[in-house]
Scaffold this motif. Structure first.
Motif, PDB file in Angstrom:
ATOM      1  N   MET A   1       0.830  -1.297   0.128  1.00  0.00           N
ATOM      2  CA  MET A   1      -0.034   0.062   0.112  1.00  0.00           C
ATOM      3  C   MET A   1       1.018   1.197  -0.157  1.00  0.00           C
ATOM      4  O   MET A   1       1.882   1.499   0.646  1.00  0.00           O
ATOM      5  CB  MET A   1      -1.080  -0.117   1.171  1.00  0.00           C
ATOM      6  CG  MET A   1      -1.947   1.333   1.183  1.00  0.00           C
ATOM      7  SD  MET A   1      -2.805   1.338   2.811  1.00  0.00           S
ATOM      8  CE  MET A   1      -3.799  -0.362   2.600  1.00  0.00           C
ATOM      9  N   SER A   2       0.431   1.998  -0.769  1.00  0.00           N
ATOM     10  CA  SER A   2       1.400   3.276  -0.881  1.00  0.00           C
ATOM     11  C   SER A   2       1.364   4.134   0.332  1.00  0.00           C
ATOM     12  O   SER A   2       0.319   4.259   0.896  1.00  0.00           O
ATOM     13  CB  SER A   2       0.736   4.317  -1.989  1.00  0.00           C
ATOM     14  OG  SER A   2       1.338   5.368  -2.182  1.00  0.00           O
ATOM     15  N   ARG A   3       2.468   4.679   0.839  1.00  0.00           N
ATOM     16  CA  ARG A   3       2.438   5.570   2.086  1.00  0.00           C
ATOM     17  C   ARG A   3       2.330   6.938   1.686  1.00  0.00           C
ATOM     18  O   ARG A   3       3.275   7.642   1.022  1.00  0.00           O
ATOM     19  CB  ARG A   3       3.725   5.282   2.923  1.00  0.00           C
ATOM     20  CG  ARG A   3       3.581   6.153   3.878  1.00  0.00           C
ATOM     21  CD  ARG A   3       5.251   5.822   4.720  1.00  0.00           C
ATOM     22  NE  ARG A   3       5.241   6.552   5.929  1.00  0.00           N
ATOM     23  CZ  ARG A   3       5.261   5.968   7.308  1.00  0.00           C
ATOM     24  NH1 ARG A   3       4.926   4.827   7.137  1.00  0.00           N
ATOM     25  NH2 ARG A   3       5.442   6.893   8.078  1.00  0.00           N
ATOM     26  N   PRO A   4       1.366   7.694   2.007  1.00  0.00           N
ATOM     27  CA  PRO A   4       1.159   9.269   1.555  1.00  0.00           C
ATOM     28  C   PRO A   4       2.048  10.165   2.506  1.00  0.00           C
ATOM     29  O   PRO A   4       2.393   9.650   3.548  1.00  0.00           O
ATOM     30  CB  PRO A   4      -0.341   9.557   1.838  1.00  0.00           C
ATOM     31  CG  PRO A   4      -0.687   8.551   2.923  1.00  0.00           C
ATOM     32  CD  PRO A   4      -0.069   7.329   2.611  1.00  0.00           C
ATOM     33  N   PRO A   5       2.533  11.009   1.786  1.00  0.00           N
ATOM     34  CA  PRO A   5       3.305  12.165   2.395  1.00  0.00           C
ATOM     35  C   PRO A   5       2.468  12.807   3.759  1.00  0.00           C
ATOM     36  O   PRO A   5       1.339  12.900   3.699  1.00  0.00           O
ATOM     37  CB  PRO A   5       3.824  13.133   1.564  1.00  0.00           C
ATOM     38  CG  PRO A   5       2.927  12.827   0.411  1.00  0.00           C
ATOM     39  CD  PRO A   5       2.373  11.693   0.481  1.00  0.00           C
ATOM     40  N   CYS A   6       3.446  13.205   4.803  1.00  0.00           N
ATOM     41  CA  CYS A   6       2.679  13.942   5.815  1.00  0.00           C
ATOM     42  C   CYS A   6       3.996  15.048   6.298  1.00  0.00           C
ATOM     43  O   CYS A   6       4.881  14.720   6.108  1.00  0.00           O
ATOM     44  CB  CYS A   6       2.160  13.222   6.862  1.00  0.00           C
ATOM     45  SG  CYS A   6       3.325  12.258   7.631  1.00  0.00           S
ATOM     46  N   HIS A   7       3.199  15.908   6.975  1.00  0.00           N
ATOM     47  CA  HIS A   7       4.141  16.671   8.069  1.00  0.00           C
ATOM     48  C   HIS A   7       4.066  16.300   9.274  1.00  0.00           C
ATOM     49  O   HIS A   7       3.057  15.927  10.081  1.00  0.00           O
ATOM     50  CB  HIS A   7       3.666  18.300   7.752  1.00  0.00           C
ATOM     51  CG  HIS A   7       3.766  18.635   6.569  1.00  0.00           C
ATOM     52  ND1 HIS A   7       4.937  19.383   5.857  1.00  0.00           N
ATOM     53  CD2 HIS A   7       2.832  18.820   5.358  1.00  0.00           C
ATOM     54  CE1 HIS A   7       4.703  19.798   4.908  1.00  0.00           C
ATOM     55  NE2 HIS A   7       3.498  19.661   4.340  1.00  0.00           N
TER      56      HIS A   7
END
Length: 255
Positions: A1-7
């Protein structure tokens, strides 16, 4: 599963958390691409997948969120509820491990809280109504009920509409002066002669947290309305006459 970017916020240390924007999901059109809001008109299958990606990114088995109503209500999470079946509230606290607390936003301020020593976390959604009403303080109070201490709590104010984008009328400013007295005027500034005042929501939220005795307050300083590439924005969508808008999520978990 793709890991979305985050702050991330250094104030929250090693606790699994993230302020996710609009990138890294599967939604299309005006919801492109990590729309996590069940209240939107996006396809439910896409929202479910986006939320699963956020949960995976913080290592959670489940992500819970609320039916947000711009209130000061706070829910204590002991076991996860069914997706889309969260209570009407704008804050959550828990001592349970493995459950990611998620608050949705699209200009309002998401706040993540942690007392790592006590093993208590929280999350709150603070638009101007919730902020002036005291949703941040109510979330702190609920954390205290679970054993947290204000001086140990770290809070991070995530991406939200910034002062450069938040133009308001005189009646709006008057509400804050009535609530907090003349000192509230420091959160408003007029950028140019003859223009309307602008409101600094993240600074106001941070000030309320500081007055609640929070030990550490971190403001990420990211403007959702100004950065279309990274964030959804209710105000931007409204100015364009768009029929709906996506919601980003901020999440935190005890592992």
């Amino acid at each position: 599963m793709s890991r979305p970017p985050c702050h991330l916020s250094p104030a929250l240390g090693a606790l699994p958390h993230g302020f996710f924007g609009r990138r890294g999901g599967v939604s299309g059109g005006i919801y492109d691409s990590l729309n996590c809001g069940f209240g939107s008109r996006d396809e439910r299958q896409a929202v479910d997948e986006n939320r699963a990606r956020v949960a995976g990114a913080v290592g959670a088995g489940t992500l819970v969120s609320l039916h947000q109503i711009h209130s000061t209500r706070v829910a204590t999470v002991e076991t996860p509820w069914q997706p889309g079946q969260g209570p009407e509230a704008d804050g959550m606290v828990t001592r349970a491990r493995g459950i990611a607390l998620g608050v949705l936003s699209a200009d309002c301020a998401p706040i993540l809280f942690a007392d790592a020593e006590a093993g208590v976390i929280g999350a709150a959604h603070a638009g101007w109504k919730g902020a002036i009403g005291g949703v941040a303080e109510a979330t702190v109070a609920a954390m205290i009920d679970l054993g947290a201490k204000p001086s140990r709590i770290a809070a991070a104010v995530g991406p939200c509409i910034g002062p450069a984008s938040y133009e308001v009328g005189p009646e709006f400013e008057a509400r804050f002066v009535e609530q907090d007295g003349p000192a509230a005027r420091r959160f408003f500034h007029v950028p140019d002669a003859g223009t309307r005042a602008h409101f600094d929501l993240p600074a106001y939220v941070a000030d309320r947290l500081a007055r609640a005795g929070i030990g550490t307050v971190d403001v990420l300083g990211l403007d959702t309305a100004a950065d279309e590439g990274q964030f959804f924005s209710y105000r931007r969508a409204t100015h364009r006459g768009e029929a709906d808008y996506g919601r980003e999520v901020a999440a935190i978990m005890l592992d």
